[in-house]
Design a protein around this motif. Structure first.
Motif, PDB file in Angstrom:
ATOM      1  N   ASP A 228     -29.967  -3.555  -0.117  1.00  0.00           N
ATOM      2  CA  ASP A 228     -28.665  -3.512   0.541  1.00  0.00           C
ATOM      3  C   ASP A 228     -28.546  -4.576   1.631  1.00  0.00           C
ATOM      4  N   PHE A 229     -29.666  -4.880   2.301  1.00  0.00           N
ATOM      5  CA  PHE A 229     -29.614  -5.809   3.427  1.00  0.00           C
ATOM      6  C   PHE A 229     -29.136  -7.188   2.986  1.00  0.00           C
ATOM      7  N   ALA A 230     -29.656  -7.668   1.879  1.00  0.00           N
ATOM      8  CA  ALA A 230     -29.260  -8.992   1.402  1.00  0.00           C
ATOM      9  C   ALA A 230     -27.958  -8.933   0.621  1.00  0.00           C
ATOM     10  N   ALA A 231     -27.781  -7.918  -0.221  1.00  0.00           N
ATOM     11  CA  ALA A 231     -26.610  -7.868  -1.092  1.00  0.00           C
ATOM     12  C   ALA A 231     -25.316  -7.748  -0.301  1.00  0.00           C
ATOM     13  N   ARG A 232     -25.317  -6.934   0.741  1.00  0.00           N
ATOM     14  CA  ARG A 232     -24.090  -6.746   1.525  1.00  0.00           C
ATOM     15  C   ARG A 232     -23.735  -8.019   2.301  1.00  0.00           C
ATOM     16  N   TRP A 233     -24.744  -8.717   2.789  1.00  0.00           N
ATOM     17  CA  TRP A 233     -24.493  -9.985   3.491  1.00  0.00           C
ATOM     18  C   TRP A 233     -23.958 -11.032   2.516  1.00  0.00           C
ATOM     19  N   MET A 234     -24.617 -11.142   1.374  1.00  0.00           N
ATOM     20  CA  MET A 234     -24.186 -12.118   0.367  1.00  0.00           C
ATOM     21  C   MET A 234     -22.770 -11.850  -0.114  1.00  0.00           C
ATOM     22  N   ALA A 235     -22.445 -10.594  -0.336  1.00  0.00           N
ATOM     23  CA  ALA A 235     -21.115 -10.262  -0.850  1.00  0.00           C
ATOM     24  C   ALA A 235     -20.028 -10.727   0.111  1.00  0.00           C
TER      25      ALA A 235
ATOM     26  N   THR B 189     -32.235  -3.847  -7.318  1.00  0.00           N
ATOM     27  CA  THR B 189     -31.350  -4.983  -7.073  1.00  0.00           C
ATOM     28  C   THR B 189     -29.976  -4.763  -7.685  1.00  0.00           C
ATOM     29  N   GLY B 190     -29.950  -4.316  -8.928  1.00  0.00           N
ATOM     30  CA  GLY B 190     -28.680  -4.156  -9.626  1.00  0.00           C
ATOM     31  C   GLY B 190     -27.740  -3.202  -8.926  1.00  0.00           C
ATOM     32  N   SER B 191     -28.267  -2.061  -8.472  1.00  0.00           N
ATOM     33  CA  SER B 191     -27.404  -1.091  -7.808  1.00  0.00           C
ATOM     34  C   SER B 191     -26.900  -1.620  -6.477  1.00  0.00           C
ATOM     35  N   ALA B 192     -27.754  -2.322  -5.716  1.00  0.00           N
ATOM     36  CA  ALA B 192     -27.327  -2.862  -4.427  1.00  0.00           C
ATOM     37  C   ALA B 192     -26.276  -3.950  -4.615  1.00  0.00           C
ATOM     38  N   VAL B 193     -26.487  -4.837  -5.588  1.00  0.00           N
ATOM     39  CA  VAL B 193     -25.527  -5.909  -5.838  1.00  0.00           C
ATOM     40  C   VAL B 193     -24.211  -5.325  -6.354  1.00  0.00           C
ATOM     41  N   ALA B 194     -24.299  -4.390  -7.292  1.00  0.00           N
ATOM     42  CA  ALA B 194     -23.088  -3.790  -7.831  1.00  0.00           C
ATOM     43  C   ALA B 194     -22.279  -3.108  -6.736  1.00  0.00           C
ATOM     44  N   SER B 195     -22.944  -2.363  -5.866  1.00  0.00           N
ATOM     45  CA  SER B 195     -22.256  -1.678  -4.777  1.00  0.00           C
ATOM     46  C   SER B 195     -21.627  -2.673  -3.811  1.00  0.00           C
ATOM     47  N   ALA B 196     -22.390  -3.711  -3.445  1.00  0.00           N
ATOM     48  CA  ALA B 196     -21.912  -4.674  -2.451  1.00  0.00           C
ATOM     49  C   ALA B 196     -20.700  -5.451  -2.947  1.00  0.00           C
ATOM     50  N   PHE B 197     -20.668  -5.790  -4.245  1.00  0.00           N
ATOM     51  CA  PHE B 197     -19.594  -6.620  -4.789  1.00  0.00           C
ATOM     52  C   PHE B 197     -18.491  -5.810  -5.461  1.00  0.00           C
ATOM     53  N   HIS B 198     -18.601  -4.488  -5.470  1.00  0.00           N
ATOM     54  CA  HIS B 198     -17.614  -3.658  -6.150  1.00  0.00           C
ATOM     55  C   HIS B 198     -16.218  -3.904  -5.561  1.00  0.00           C
ATOM     56  N   ARG B 199     -15.288  -4.282  -6.434  1.00  0.00           N
ATOM     57  CA  ARG B 199     -13.888  -4.512  -6.091  1.00  0.00           C
ATOM     58  C   ARG B 199     -13.673  -5.694  -5.144  1.00  0.00           C
ATOM     59  N   VAL B 200     -14.651  -6.597  -5.046  1.00  0.00           N
ATOM     60  CA  VAL B 200     -14.433  -7.818  -4.271  1.00  0.00           C
ATOM     61  C   VAL B 200     -13.530  -8.742  -5.096  1.00  0.00           C
TER      62      VAL B 200
ATOM     63  N   GLY C 126     -17.722 -23.168 -17.463  1.00  0.00           N
ATOM     64  CA  GLY C 126     -16.389 -22.696 -17.107  1.00  0.00           C
ATOM     65  C   GLY C 126     -16.372 -21.325 -16.458  1.00  0.00           C
ATOM     66  N   LEU C 127     -17.481 -20.590 -16.547  1.00  0.00           N
ATOM     67  CA  LEU C 127     -17.536 -19.252 -15.956  1.00  0.00           C
ATOM     68  C   LEU C 127     -17.865 -19.293 -14.476  1.00  0.00           C
ATOM     69  N   ASN C 128     -18.263 -20.466 -13.961  1.00  0.00           N
ATOM     70  CA  ASN C 128     -18.618 -20.588 -12.539  1.00  0.00           C
ATOM     71  C   ASN C 128     -19.675 -19.539 -12.170  1.00  0.00           C
ATOM     72  N   LEU C 129     -20.841 -19.677 -12.771  1.00  0.00           N
ATOM     73  CA  LEU C 129     -21.900 -18.686 -12.625  1.00  0.00           C
ATOM     74  C   LEU C 129     -22.635 -18.831 -11.297  1.00  0.00           C
ATOM     75  N   SER C 130     -23.045 -17.691 -10.744  1.00  0.00           N
ATOM     76  CA  SER C 130     -23.957 -17.657  -9.610  1.00  0.00           C
ATOM     77  C   SER C 130     -24.860 -16.437  -9.771  1.00  0.00           C
ATOM     78  N   SER C 131     -25.819 -16.309  -8.862  1.00  0.00           N
ATOM     79  CA  SER C 131     -26.785 -15.218  -8.962  1.00  0.00           C
ATOM     80  C   SER C 131     -26.884 -14.466  -7.652  1.00  0.00           C
ATOM     81  N   ALA C 132     -27.143 -13.174  -7.733  1.00  0.00           N
ATOM     82  CA  ALA C 132     -27.463 -12.388  -6.546  1.00  0.00           C
ATOM     83  C   ALA C 132     -28.882 -11.860  -6.626  1.00  0.00           C
ATOM     84  N   ASN C 133     -29.651 -12.355  -7.590  1.00  0.00           N
ATOM     85  CA  ASN C 133     -31.093 -12.091  -7.599  1.00  0.00           C
ATOM     86  C   ASN C 133     -31.745 -12.859  -6.461  1.00  0.00           C
TER      87      ASN C 133
END
Length: 452
Positions: free
Chosen positions: A111-118, A142-153, A209-216
């Protein structure tokens, strides 16, 4: 302004915006700061009385210069870190503390990194007006923290890949019950298969064209905020010039690299203790000087650490003057003697993990889950095998015990009390896709997704 270079040394240096948006460098290397700003003794002394969000602002300010205004960074950190960060002394132990990083919304240190990154990426997407697709491979949290942090962004879609048979029920539900802009993929394979698909997608021109990035933790935006809690903890257990030992249970080695970054910024870490589970490629490398991946990775009780080739070893090797490419081949040897001086690593079996959970509770009334138990057992071995004088020691607990209720109940006879966020999961519907570990199938899946 700090620039970021690739561990493969064949891509141009990037600013933080480009490093965050790309995730992986064009040459398939990982971004690493070209220099590490030093926090002096006076600054670190002030941390003892400051709130976590304030410390985060101070630590991260040099890295975000030119990207975020100081007041913008401060507000972002206050939003990201609105939960407690307990540091508990261990009963009947001298200057040994548990840093509980499990009180965020998904009960994991991620959560510490995912919420900041989001929050950072949402600002970048809003400024550019260009939608972003985030690919994330996860072995557990990781998946749950990233999903939660970026949900509805707005403007950001997240695709999470996880090994279908190797995440807990709680971990899976934290990812599959969100919906909206979150897509989850259960892969019939291992975490290393998930990670390989993500890395290959970043290098595929057909997906530009998808403009990919990672939250890993391949994204440097994951590592920088993970350096903060080492400053926070050390300031509360030791003086600004007093050395500390830090114990970090490790899988993909992103959390470990956060500690390495803190040390490079001036934190006096005497020894970094890095216990792993039966995926023992790193302790074998330290012992023999030969790096051999674990293929396939071994399924262990501490499932978020089931990584047979940690991506962040490329960064660690680079810090010590070497070069490891994206396949795990060491092209230039690092200073192995210095690594052995600074780091200690040991492999912990599932039986030892269970023994650590029982012993920590029986002797200290210390409740640990499997990942924290790997750290605790590794710490005990470190103390027995080394003759160094004791110094204040911080042991990381990286997930909430309630994420592993069945195992805790089998070992200790009771179920941990669940945080409210975990209790709600049982009543939410799940949505998930399933794929084989074949890149062509994954690429077609991504191309067929609706734009965010």
């Amino acid at each position: 302004m700090i620039r970021y270079r690739s561990t493969n040394c064949a891509a141009p240096a990037a600013d933080l915006r480009e490093a965050l948006m790309r995730g992986q460098a064009p040459d398939r290397g990982l971004y690493l700061p070209e220099r590490f700003p030093t926090l002096d003794v006076h600054t670190r002394r002030s941390f003892a009385e400051r709130e976590y969000a304030d410390i985060a602002t101070q630590v991260l300010a040099p890295y975000t210069e030119g990207l975020l205004a100081p007041d913008e960074l401060a507000e972002l950190c206050r939003q990201a870190y609105d939960f407690p960060v307990p540091l508990e002394p261990v009963r009947d132990e001298d200057r040994v503390y548990i840093l509980r990083l499990d009180r965020g919304p998904t009960a994991s240190f991620k959560d510490f990194a995912a919420r900041w990154m989001a929050r950072v990426l949402s600002r970048l997407v809003a400024r550019s007006g260009r939608p972003l697709t985030i690919l994330t491979a996860t072995s557990g949290d990781t998946g749950s923290a990233v999903a939660s942090a970026f949900h509805r962004v707005p403007g950001i879609r997240v695709v999470v890949l996880f090994p279908r048979e190797e995440v807990s029920d709680r971990q899976r539900r934290q990812m599959t019950t969100l919906g909206d802009n979150i897509r989850t993929v259960a892969l019939n394979g291992k975490f290393d298969d998930c990670q390989a698909l993500v890395k290959q997608a970043f290098a595929d021109p057909a997906l530009e064209g998808l403009n990919l990035s990672s939250a890993n933790s391949i994204n440097v935006g994951r590592l920088l905020p993970q350096s903060v809690y080492y400053f926070y903890a050390a300031a509360r257990v030791a003086g600004p010039e007093q050395a500390v030992d830090v114990v970090v249970p490790s899988g993909n080695f992103g959390n470990m690299m956060g500690a390495v970054i803190a040390r490079l910024m001036g934190l006096p870490v005497r020894r970094l203790v890095v216990p792993v589970n039966r995926n023992d490629e790193f302790p074998r490398y330290l012992a023999t000087g030969r790096y051999e991946k674990v293929v396939p990775s071994r399924a262990c009780l501490s499932n978020a650490m089931n990584v047979g080739h940690p991506s962040n070893l490329a960064r660690l090797i680079a810090v010590y003057g070497g070069w490891m490419d994206e396949t795990g081949r060491i092209c230039q040897e690092p200073d192995l003697a210095a690594m052995r001086r600074d780091l200690y690593s040991v492999s912990v079996s599932d039986d030892e993990t269970r023994a650590a959970i029982r012993q920590a509770w029986e002797r200290h009334r210390l409740l640990l889950e499997p990942h924290g138990a790997v750290a605790w057992w590794g710490f005990q071995l470190y103390r027995r095998e080394t003759s160094a004088r004791p110094v204040p020691t911080v042991v990381l607990e990286t997930a909430h015990p309630a994420k592993f209720p069945e195992e805790i109940e089998r070992l200790l006879g009771f179920r941990p009390e669940e945080p409210a966020a975990l209790k709600a999961l049982d009543h939410l519907p799940e949505s998930c896709d399933t794929l084989e570990p074949r890149y062509e199938q994954f690429r077609d899946y991504l191309l067929a997704l609706p734009r965010p």
